[in-house]
Design an enzyme around this catalytic site. Structure first.
Site, PDB file in Angstrom:
ATOM      1  N   LYS A 146       0.915  -1.130  -0.141  1.00  0.00           N
ATOM      2  CA  LYS A 146      -0.046  -0.177   0.224  1.00  0.00           C
ATOM      3  C   LYS A 146       1.485   1.476   0.130  1.00  0.00           C
ATOM      4  CE  LYS A 146      -3.510  -2.334   2.770  1.00  0.00           C
ATOM      5  NZ  LYS A 146      -5.040  -2.437   3.505  1.00  0.00           N
ATOM      6  N   CYS A 173      -0.423   1.098   6.527  1.00  0.00           N
ATOM      7  CA  CYS A 173      -0.723  -0.100   7.137  1.00  0.00           C
ATOM      8  C   CYS A 173      -1.581  -1.122   6.677  1.00  0.00           C
ATOM      9  CB  CYS A 173      -1.562   0.715   8.701  1.00  0.00           C
ATOM     10  SG  CYS A 173      -0.031   2.156   9.131  1.00  0.00           S
ATOM     11  N   ASP A 174      -1.445  -2.152   7.696  1.00  0.00           N
ATOM     12  CA  ASP A 174      -2.400  -3.164   7.111  1.00  0.00           C
ATOM     13  C   ASP A 174      -2.351  -3.983   8.903  1.00  0.00           C
ATOM     14  OD1 ASP A 174      -4.525  -4.916   4.544  1.00  0.00           O
ATOM     15  OD2 ASP A 174      -3.270  -5.661   6.307  1.00  0.00           O
ATOM     16  N   SER A 175      -3.656  -4.772   9.343  1.00  0.00           N
ATOM     17  CA  SER A 175      -4.183  -5.415  10.205  1.00  0.00           C
ATOM     18  C   SER A 175      -4.618  -6.611  10.035  1.00  0.00           C
ATOM     19  CB  SER A 175      -5.042  -4.887  11.031  1.00  0.00           C
ATOM     20  OG  SER A 175      -4.527  -3.072  11.083  1.00  0.00           O
TER      21      SER A 175
END
Length: 210
Positions: A58, A76-78
């Site tokens: 991203k 960010c990624d969760s």
């Protein structure tokens, strides 16, 4: 130092609210990354590594855009890990309902990957840095009734968040405690952001709203 511009490469309202509440000036530019295509390409199954990979994808997608020139980009990624499995967004009510039933009364780990790209010219304080890290936290869920689960799913809130729950909205009522950085559960660790910025030669205090 020249004026700093931090771009959040995420459509998450929770992340931008978190940065705003922390007094960190930023703008938002959403990437068009296909998360499923990225994970399929690399064949990753480890939730920790998946979170970092998607955050990087991203950030780099947004960093490649003309609008990002001269800025710092944070992606960010969760990914939620439960019973050894990785869980992203459920999208469908039945999927969310089944996941929450399994999570009820148990503990899972929320991994949030962060990736920073310095798009500033190296002749103008830019470091050329591209680096990341993962902040993880264990989430202890209360024992939920079927009525509570049905009511929560009916709100639609769990459908588009990693692991089918939030901590900063309605889902917070169902979380008994968190071991680790609670901001990581929201989706962006301000502490991790501070570390990444420092590696790029930037003080987080320089991004505080004046």
């Amino acid at each position: 130092m020249t004026d700093l511009n931090l771009i959040l490469a995420s459509a998450s309202p929770a992340r931008t609210k978190l940065l705003t509440n922390a007094g960190i000036a930023h703008s938002v530019l959403v990437s068009d990354v296909d998360e499923d295509a990225v994970t399929a390409r690399y064949g990753l199954t480890d939730p920790h590594d998946t979170a970092l990979l998607l955050a990087r994808a991203k950030a780099e997608a947004v960093a490649s855009l003309p609008e990002a020139d001269g800025s710092l980009v944070i992606g960010c990624d969760s990914v939620f890990e439960f019973d050894g499995e990785a869980h992203g967004k459920p999208w469908e009510p039945e999927v969310a309902r089944e996941r929450i039933r399994r999570m009820s009364g148990h503990v899972g780990v929320l991994h949030t990957g962060h990736w920073l790209v310095d798009c500033r010219d190296t002749d103008d304080d830019g470091s050329g840095a591209t680096l990341g890290g993962v902040s993880s936290a264990s989430v202890h869920f209360a024992k939920l009734t079927d009525e509570e689960i049905d009511a929560y799913v009916a709100t639609g809130e769990p459908l588009q968040v990693a692991g089918s729950f939030t901590i900063d909205s309605l889902g917070g009522a169902f979380i008994e405690k968190v071991d680790g950085d609670p901001h990581a559960v929201v989706g962006l660790s301000v502490s991790m952001l501070r570390e990444l910025l420092a590696s790029a030669g930037v003080k987080i205090t320089d991004l505080w709203e004046k």
